[in-house]
Design an enzyme around this catalytic site. Sequence first.
Site, PDB file in Angstrom:
ATOM      1  N   ASN A 277      19.512 -38.911  16.616  1.00  0.00           N
ATOM      2  CA  ASN A 277      19.040 -38.902  15.234  1.00  0.00           C
ATOM      3  C   ASN A 277      20.152 -38.281  14.393  1.00  0.00           C
ATOM      4  OD1 ASN A 277      17.775 -38.600  12.800  1.00  0.00           O
ATOM      5  ND2 ASN A 277      15.954 -37.570  13.613  1.00  0.00           N
TER       6      ASN A 277
ATOM      7  N   LYS B 278      20.893 -34.761  16.018  1.00  0.00           N
ATOM      8  CA  LYS B 278      19.967 -34.281  17.052  1.00  0.00           C
ATOM      9  C   LYS B 278      20.018 -35.256  18.203  1.00  0.00           C
ATOM     10  CE  LYS B 278      16.530 -32.629  13.819  1.00  0.00           C
ATOM     11  NZ  LYS B 278      15.336 -33.071  13.168  1.00  0.00           N
TER      12      LYS B 278
ATOM     13  N   ARG C 185      17.749 -43.473  15.943  1.00  0.00           N
ATOM     14  CA  ARG C 185      16.754 -43.543  14.875  1.00  0.00           C
ATOM     15  C   ARG C 185      17.479 -44.001  13.615  1.00  0.00           C
ATOM     16  NH1 ARG C 185      15.015 -39.048  10.739  1.00  0.00           N
ATOM     17  NH2 ARG C 185      13.352 -40.190   9.715  1.00  0.00           N
TER      18      ARG C 185
ATOM     19  N   HIS D 170       8.340 -43.071   8.656  1.00  0.00           N
ATOM     20  CA  HIS D 170       7.628 -42.464   9.796  1.00  0.00           C
ATOM     21  C   HIS D 170       6.970 -43.540  10.658  1.00  0.00           C
ATOM     22  CE1 HIS D 170       6.896 -38.634   7.179  1.00  0.00           C
ATOM     23  NE2 HIS D 170       7.960 -38.429   7.950  1.00  0.00           N
TER      24      HIS D 170
ATOM     25  N   HIS E 181       0.452 -38.479   9.255  1.00  0.00           N
ATOM     26  CA  HIS E 181       1.630 -37.761   9.774  1.00  0.00           C
ATOM     27  C   HIS E 181       1.932 -36.675   8.745  1.00  0.00           C
ATOM     28  CE1 HIS E 181       5.737 -37.562  11.740  1.00  0.00           C
ATOM     29  NE2 HIS E 181       5.930 -36.905  10.606  1.00  0.00           N
TER      30      HIS E 181
ATOM     31  N   GLY F 275       3.973 -33.411   8.082  1.00  0.00           N
ATOM     32  CA  GLY F 275       5.043 -32.492   8.471  1.00  0.00           C
ATOM     33  C   GLY F 275       5.755 -32.026   7.218  1.00  0.00           C
ATOM     34  N   ASN F 276       7.034 -31.702   7.305  1.00  0.00           N
ATOM     35  CA  ASN F 276       7.784 -31.385   6.084  1.00  0.00           C
ATOM     36  C   ASN F 276       7.745 -32.573   5.147  1.00  0.00           C
ATOM     37  OD1 ASN F 276       8.694 -28.736   6.424  1.00  0.00           O
ATOM     38  ND2 ASN F 276      10.197 -29.440   7.927  1.00  0.00           N
TER      39      ASN F 276
ATOM     40  N   ARG G 169       8.722 -32.291  -1.694  1.00  0.00           N
ATOM     41  CA  ARG G 169       8.687 -33.559  -2.443  1.00  0.00           C
ATOM     42  C   ARG G 169       7.396 -33.686  -3.230  1.00  0.00           C
ATOM     43  NH1 ARG G 169      10.062 -37.226   2.735  1.00  0.00           N
ATOM     44  NH2 ARG G 169      11.384 -35.634   3.671  1.00  0.00           N
TER      45      ARG G 169
ATOM     46  N   ASP H  56       7.351 -24.111   3.570  1.00  0.00           N
ATOM     47  CA  ASP H  56       6.815 -24.047   4.936  1.00  0.00           C
ATOM     48  C   ASP H  56       5.321 -23.773   4.892  1.00  0.00           C
ATOM     49  OD1 ASP H  56       6.010 -22.832   7.561  1.00  0.00           O
ATOM     50  OD2 ASP H  56       8.105 -23.278   8.001  1.00  0.00           O
TER      51      ASP H  56
ATOM     52  N   GLY I 126       3.965 -31.581  12.606  1.00  0.00           N
ATOM     53  CA  GLY I 126       3.871 -30.110  12.561  1.00  0.00           C
ATOM     54  C   GLY I 126       2.601 -29.574  11.929  1.00  0.00           C
ATOM     55  N   ILE I 127       2.251 -30.076  10.754  1.00  0.00           N
ATOM     56  CA  ILE I 127       1.051 -29.589  10.057  1.00  0.00           C
ATOM     57  C   ILE I 127      -0.200 -30.250  10.641  1.00  0.00           C
ATOM     58  CG2 ILE I 127      -0.110 -29.483   7.812  1.00  0.00           C
ATOM     59  CD1 ILE I 127       2.748 -29.459   6.536  1.00  0.00           C
TER      60      ILE I 127
ATOM     61  N   ASN J  21      -1.203 -28.736  13.904  1.00  0.00           N
ATOM     62  CA  ASN J  21      -1.425 -27.284  13.989  1.00  0.00           C
ATOM     63  C   ASN J  21      -2.311 -26.677  12.918  1.00  0.00           C
ATOM     64  OD1 ASN J  21       0.390 -26.509  16.242  1.00  0.00           O
ATOM     65  ND2 ASN J  21       1.905 -27.498  14.935  1.00  0.00           N
TER      66      ASN J  21
ATOM     67  N   GLU K  28       8.428 -39.236  18.636  1.00  0.00           N
ATOM     68  CA  GLU K  28       9.262 -40.344  18.153  1.00  0.00           C
ATOM     69  C   GLU K  28      10.426 -40.626  19.105  1.00  0.00           C
ATOM     70  OE1 GLU K  28       8.849 -38.043  14.534  1.00  0.00           O
ATOM     71  OE2 GLU K  28       9.217 -39.883  13.420  1.00  0.00           O
TER      72      GLU K  28
HETATM   73  P1  ADP Z   1       9.615 -32.566  10.024  1.00  0.00           P
HETATM   74  O1  ADP Z   1       9.740 -33.216  11.391  1.00  0.00           O
HETATM   75  O2  ADP Z   1       9.150 -33.462   8.936  1.00  0.00           O
HETATM   76  O3  ADP Z   1      10.761 -31.687   9.659  1.00  0.00           O
HETATM   77  P2  ADP Z   1       7.453 -31.116  11.305  1.00  0.00           P
HETATM   78  O4  ADP Z   1       6.625 -32.242  11.779  1.00  0.00           O
HETATM   79  O5  ADP Z   1       8.190 -30.310  12.319  1.00  0.00           O
HETATM   80  O6  ADP Z   1       8.411 -31.544  10.133  1.00  0.00           O
HETATM   81  O7  ADP Z   1       6.484 -30.120  10.493  1.00  0.00           O
HETATM   82  C1  ADP Z   1       6.948 -28.971   9.882  1.00  0.00           C
HETATM   83  C2  ADP Z   1       5.765 -28.290   9.193  1.00  0.00           C
HETATM   84  O8  ADP Z   1       4.778 -27.976  10.168  1.00  0.00           O
HETATM   85  C3  ADP Z   1       6.142 -26.980   8.486  1.00  0.00           C
HETATM   86  O9  ADP Z   1       5.570 -26.947   7.179  1.00  0.00           O
HETATM   87  C4  ADP Z   1       5.473 -25.934   9.360  1.00  0.00           C
HETATM   88  O10 ADP Z   1       5.042 -24.833   8.607  1.00  0.00           O
HETATM   89  C5  ADP Z   1       4.286 -26.679   9.918  1.00  0.00           C
HETATM   90  N1  ADP Z   1       3.853 -26.037  11.158  1.00  0.00           N
HETATM   91  C6  ADP Z   1       4.516 -25.970  12.320  1.00  0.00           C
HETATM   92  N2  ADP Z   1       3.831 -25.225  13.220  1.00  0.00           N
HETATM   93  C7  ADP Z   1       2.714 -24.797  12.580  1.00  0.00           C
HETATM   94  C8  ADP Z   1       1.602 -23.991  12.962  1.00  0.00           C
HETATM   95  N3  ADP Z   1       1.511 -23.460  14.175  1.00  0.00           N
HETATM   96  N4  ADP Z   1       0.633 -23.792  12.036  1.00  0.00           N
HETATM   97  C9  ADP Z   1       0.713 -24.327  10.803  1.00  0.00           C
HETATM   98  N5  ADP Z   1       1.743 -25.083  10.395  1.00  0.00           N
HETATM   99  C10 ADP Z   1       2.725 -25.322  11.250  1.00  0.00           C
END
Ligand code: ADP
Length: 398
Positions: free
Chosen positions: A7, A14, A90, A180, A209, A211-212, A242, A284, A332-333, A336, A385
């Site tokens: 990537n 990466k 990717r 994505h 999906h 995440g960030n 964004r 974050d 990520g979000i 979690n 991915e």
């Molecule tokens: P990207 O791949 O788009 O960079 P990710 O899928 O890794 O992003 O997601 C990053 C997001 O997930 C961040 O906002 C982070 O705070 C959130 N995140 C990661 N772990 C946790 C957790 N344990 N609890 C809540 N949010 C989390």
Amino acid sequence: MKILVINAGSSSLKYQLIDMDGEVVVAKALCERIGIDGRFTHKTGDGRVVTKEVAMPDHTAAFEQVKLALTEGEGKVIDSLSEVSAIGHRVVQGGSKYDKSVRIDAKVLADIEGYSSLAPLHNPAHVQGINAAVAAFGKDVPQVAVFDTAFHQTMPAKAYMFGVPYEYYQKYGIRRYGFHGTSHRFVSARCCELLGKPDGKGTRIITCHLGNGSSIAAIKDGKVVDTTMGLTPLDGFLMGTRSGALDPSVVTFLMEKEDLSPEEMDNILNKKSGMLGISGVSSDDRDIAKAVEEGNDRAKLAWDMRTYEIVKYIGGYVAALGGVDAIVFTAGIGENQIDLRREILSSFGYLGLKVDEQANDCRGKEREITTADSAVRAFVIPTDEELVIARDTQALIG
Ligand code: ADP
């Protein structure tokens, strides 16, 4: 067979080396600050970690570090580069042309470069990454491109066209592409398996999906019918930095009032908006959640805006799909953030969706999070991915 998944970003690279025999990650690494000062972190599947500060003026130099890390020193995982059977890349933008992964040849490489105007931050970096990979591993190692846009190519024109003069679509390819796609494809396919319909026929799924960068896709019979990201990954709902969708007049109004260039405006919308821009706290999600708990009003506003926007998109997609069988959370979000999932899902009680509070109390694990009598099912499905890229690469090289 071992496959190297790459990537390449503008200042980062990466990689994961995946042994397809058991689909095991043998090593993964991140080369950061390429062209700046250079930082390299390489982790092996058995827990060894190699970190070094090393100058990497360009992607070719980064690949030299990759080669060294894989074959020599503390992080060594293979005896020779000849153990790498193929490389999967990717690629963010594949335009309207690529609806699936392809072997990279001169024509494909030229197309990836040609789509740079649609993904100026990403595609030029992918081209550099591919060229550097060829230089490092030789022309005989097959290279495959896996596009973020490919899975969304099944969208009908009524979903992908924007209401601007048609000539801009013809002239510049202005339309919704969606991103994505590799993740939406992976988790939706897994969801179809969990629904007992592995071929996807007769399924209506909404994949989130989060995440960030975040996007949602509406998937019918295993094919995308709509998605939130557009011409670029800026469209949709509030993300880390964004803005997501807004009245387009906001853009021209601000450019005029603040005397902003297109680059400056682009920077505000991509880097200074979203959860960060509204909360003033962080991009974050963990920081935002903590600030909400501590009673920060703007963090709460950002949180509520995002939840509301997501609920509206899901509601719209339920209508577009003519109902929904399952809602999936990933990234990520999505994997979690227990509270966010509960808040979103509890808006769909009117569909007969019932959250299983205990099951939803999970992070990063595959889990059904609705009750057995829920009319709509919801799942957490961790995305992977890199594995999709490795599988596609393996399939294409036979
Ligand atoms: P990207 O791949 O788009 O960079 P990710 O899928 O890794 O992003 O997601 C990053 C997001 O997930 C961040 O906002 C982070 O705070 C959130 N995140 C990661 N772990 C946790 C957790 N344990 N609890 C809540 N949010 C989390």
